[in-house]
Write an enzyme that holds these catalytic residues in place. Structure first.
Site, PDB file in Angstrom:
ATOM      1  N   ARG A 228      40.564  31.808  43.403  1.00 18.74           N
ATOM      2  CA  ARG A 228      39.778  32.821  42.709  1.00 18.74           C
ATOM      3  C   ARG A 228      40.357  34.197  43.006  1.00 18.74           C
ATOM      4  O   ARG A 228      41.125  34.392  43.954  1.00 18.74           O
ATOM      5  CB  ARG A 228      38.314  32.744  43.127  1.00 18.74           C
ATOM      6  N   ALA A 249      47.875  31.532  42.825  1.00 15.58           N
ATOM      7  CA  ALA A 249      47.159  32.439  43.720  1.00 15.58           C
ATOM      8  C   ALA A 249      46.168  33.318  42.966  1.00 15.58           C
ATOM      9  O   ALA A 249      46.041  33.237  41.742  1.00 15.58           O
ATOM     10  CB  ALA A 249      48.155  33.286  44.491  1.00 15.58           C
ATOM     11  N   HIS A 250      45.513  34.173  43.686  1.00 15.92           N
ATOM     12  CA  HIS A 250      44.430  35.017  43.164  1.00 15.92           C
ATOM     13  C   HIS A 250      44.934  35.974  42.071  1.00 15.92           C
ATOM     14  O   HIS A 250      46.012  36.539  42.155  1.00 15.92           O
ATOM     15  CB  HIS A 250      43.797  35.812  44.300  1.00 15.92           C
ATOM     16  N   SER A 251      44.127  36.112  41.044  1.00 15.21           N
ATOM     17  CA  SER A 251      44.360  37.088  39.965  1.00 15.21           C
ATOM     18  C   SER A 251      45.589  36.789  39.124  1.00 15.21           C
ATOM     19  O   SER A 251      46.030  37.632  38.356  1.00 15.21           O
ATOM     20  CB  SER A 251      44.473  38.516  40.516  1.00 15.21           C
ATOM     21  N   SER A 269      48.442  37.981  41.609  1.00 16.59           N
ATOM     22  CA  SER A 269      48.472  39.007  40.554  1.00 16.59           C
ATOM     23  C   SER A 269      49.669  38.916  39.627  1.00 16.59           C
ATOM     24  O   SER A 269      49.920  39.848  38.860  1.00 16.59           O
ATOM     25  CB  SER A 269      48.410  40.420  41.163  1.00 16.59           C
TER      26      SER A 269
END
Lengths: 357, 357, 357
Positions: A228, A249-251, A269
């Protein structure tokens, strides 16, 4: 206690070549009364199997095959057995496979050993397997299959006609679209890996208050993890296909119809464009923008932004042609060093002679 | 049957800029009566959100943002909206996030469908989720949350205020410290991968009688596996943070506050120093000693001991400066080979002319 | 409710050096009445422990050790403590460890919380753990241990004396041989990653109607995934050992006694020969034939067929000697470019002088 798994596979109705051609909307030649009783690859076909010819180079395999009939391109001259014509033999073969083979799916219904929150809303024709846990305020759309031993945290939304295999974990607030397949051991919505280093050297966790959105028609392979976002969301766009043991991974945003092969890892990201293909074990650094229609060869380490349509390889990534050339020259480096040394000696010799002269 | 997951998120009390600044122990400027109703990143902030400015280069994003207030460094001139001053805006922002956001945690209590051994000792305010299995002689400290569908083998010790997510497996005799977080699908204490090759070519398994010790404040990412030692123990030191899909082999020691990013793999008996950072997909060979404060770039293959403070990249690992230079020159190799060939010809020509002369 | 895990470890009977030597069928020297109460490595041995000497270079560790007795090679002169002689001290030590250490295994019996289909056939002395799900028409051989929280889909066959750890998923129709160990989180039989690209850019799933066959004496590490074949089968041959987080794609064949270390990935339809060793994070492209007795160094990217007995490294793979040479020269590339430039200048100078001349 009711059966958790219906077992009897659907009967596989034998079909004549003529019937099969009609079902596939294809023209055929040869004995249309021959009976097709199964589907197989060229090399392993047994009597009664239908096969397909992907390219002329495999014709000799077809000639030796035990198959009863073959799907072939219109310009293929082979007529040793009954043939069904298709512009795309592989795709037509897949449709034939679907006529013979129904993957195992448990019957609809909520197994009595499942632990389903009273506030969860489960659609019609949904299967919730034995010992599966469905948290509060979860919504599951019609026709979705949740296998045994799945953990769905609160406030998750799962769309229609999804397949959620055993040992999947879906963390709180995650959104899953329609016709999504999550294979065994997938984790969706685990905390992003974000910390701030404090002065004493310890790491303070950045709260991960974002979520994950998986759009329609996505498939996620076994034991893959999708984190998340700290803020906002990690997004897997419509039609993306993700293989086993992938790390998202996140974003991160994974583009429409993108393909992530086994053990790919994408750091925080980063954005993967639509139709982009990352082969096995490719790594993508954080905050990198990988364009649309990019192809990255296996084990590429992507450290910088990549323009649309690039084909890349190596760590850090290079244009695949540069990388191929360098790869061929690498084992010749030793000879190059020696050559240069020899040439130096020759130049020195020339210099001496000229000085004398 | 009781609810397994409490669902209602804690109410998010709106706070004025003045109240927020006071709670964060920070000075502010601008209209202190403005109401903050959420937290967000600069690019996605909506009306009512508090944001932070990490560096002056992001100021234009801040100027365009819908945010109601911003945490900024003391020397930042921006005053377009109310501002809260902090020497470390990111850290202060994290504290603000924590005021607004409480991650989902199930209520304390042992769910009636959990299978808890009579000899297990469970502390106060512990949550044991639905369908979780707690083996004989396990001890779980106060305030720990064990989510549904977790498997804890016998004689495991889990400390206080830990979070153990669904589908974690903790094998027998493993020791887990306090405030440890194990994300979904983590395996701790699986058998080390050790065999002796016999004369007939088969592999005899080396008994794995050791264990794993995870010290306090460690976090382990989804689907990561940490093997037990054959003899002695695998140790994850205080404050280490491990990302998803990481492999930690038998008898490894991961140092205090070390960071292992996604898909890192560490082979048997290696030691990772304190504060060392291994980026994504780094591999470490067996019996290698990686020093303290080392940084390894993504996909580094560490084959030899690494001194304290080194920054490394490549396979096998090089000083990062050497690796960068080599990476830049690699695509020029082809030109180099051609250049050398040409130069050889020129030297030959010179030699001929001198011989004639 | 009955205990799910028997807890009391088997008593560890102390043995004299003389008894131990007799049980191991070895000659000994020194005080045969000394009592051995445990086993340990050379560096961590405490009073009462038996150790072994792998090679003369570790003799100084043995001299400093607290051990009560040591297993040593016949030609080793050390006599500081009682010694037991063996041509293969490590192997003999392993046998000694097995005398002292019994890994944890739950008692036979089907736990009342397990959900076992009425049509499943479970052999004698089988343990089926708490909250494990066994599908319809599954067969499990005598003496097999299935830990808690395992998901076995319909029509699976599991042989005798297997160990299936918590959170393993075995998909429908998979065949598992005898004495197979599947560690926590293993997935066997997940769908192969196969699609056909349609004209609108979307991916049509190729039905995965094949299966997986795991032969006898295979061990599979935590969170490893083995995909089923689209047609035919993925096969893991007798005695192969697979570490954690490994990806084995559809239709792969892993040879007899092959070793796949942590995070290895093998793409579709490739073949790994017998006795071949792939070290950590090695990747193998699809449709590649890796021969018998091959050794691939960690992180090798195998893109082409590899002959029997090759030792390889690098991406794409090279003979290990070529790769080592290139690896040593890489950091010298920068100097090489400078050298060549200088030499060019010297040649130019010579050319000028000769023209003048």
């Amino acid at each position: 206690m009711p059966e958790i798994h219906k077992s009897i596979p659907a009967p596989r109705p034998n079909r004549t070549v003529e019937e099969m051609a009609r079902l596939l909307c294809c023209r055929f030649e040869g004995d249309g009364t021959k009976v097709i009783s199964g589907v197989a690859g060229l090399e392993t076909a047994e009597t009664g199997d239908l096969v397909f010819l992907a390219a002329p180079k495999f014709r000799s395999l077809l000639e030796k095959s035990q198959a009863v009939a073959a799907i072939i391109p219109p310009d293929e001259p082979f007529r040793g057995i009954p043939v069904i014509f298709s512009e795309n033999p592989h795709l037509t073969f897949i449709k034939a496979v679907e006529l013979f083979f129904q993957p195992y799916r448990p019957d609809p219904g909520i197994h009595p050993t499942a632990v389903v929150s009273a506030s969860a809303k489960v659609g019609t024709d949904v299967s919730v397997g034995a010992l599966t846990v469905i948290g509060a305020d979860v919504k599951i759309g019609d026709g979705t299959v949740v296998f045994p031993l799945v953990s769905v945290y609160p406030r998750v939304r799962i769309g229609e006609h999804c397949i959620i295999h055993s040992h999947v974990s879906i963390r709180e607030d995650v959104r899953v679209g329609n016709r999504v397949v999550l294979h065994n051991g997938v984790v969706v919505g685990s905390d992003g890996f974000g910390y701030i280093k404090l002065e004493d050297g310890s790491h303070k966790k950045i709260p991960q208050k974002g979520t994950v959105i998986i759009e329609d028609d996505v498939e996620v392979g076994a034991n893959t993890a999708i984190d998340r976002a700290a803020l906002g969301q990690t997004v897997i766009r419509h039609g993306a296909k993700i293989d086993n043991l992938v790390q998202v991974a996140h974003s991160v945003e994974v583009g429409e119809n993108a393909i992530l092969a086994g053990q790919v890892g994408i750091a925080g990201s980063s954005r993967i464009g639509k139709n982009t293909v990352l082969a096995g074990q490719v790594g993508v650094a954080d905050h990198v923008n990988v364009g649309d229609n990019v192809i990255a060869i296996a084990q590429t380490g992507i450290a910088r932004d990549v323009p649309d349509g690039a084909i890349i390889a190596g760590t850090p990534e290079l244009d695949v042609r540069d990388w191929r050339k360098a790869s061929i020259l690498l084992p010749q480096l030793s000879a190059l060093f020696k050559d240069l040394k020899k040439l130096k000696a020759r130049v020195e010799e020339l210099e001496k002679r000229l000085q004398k002269g």
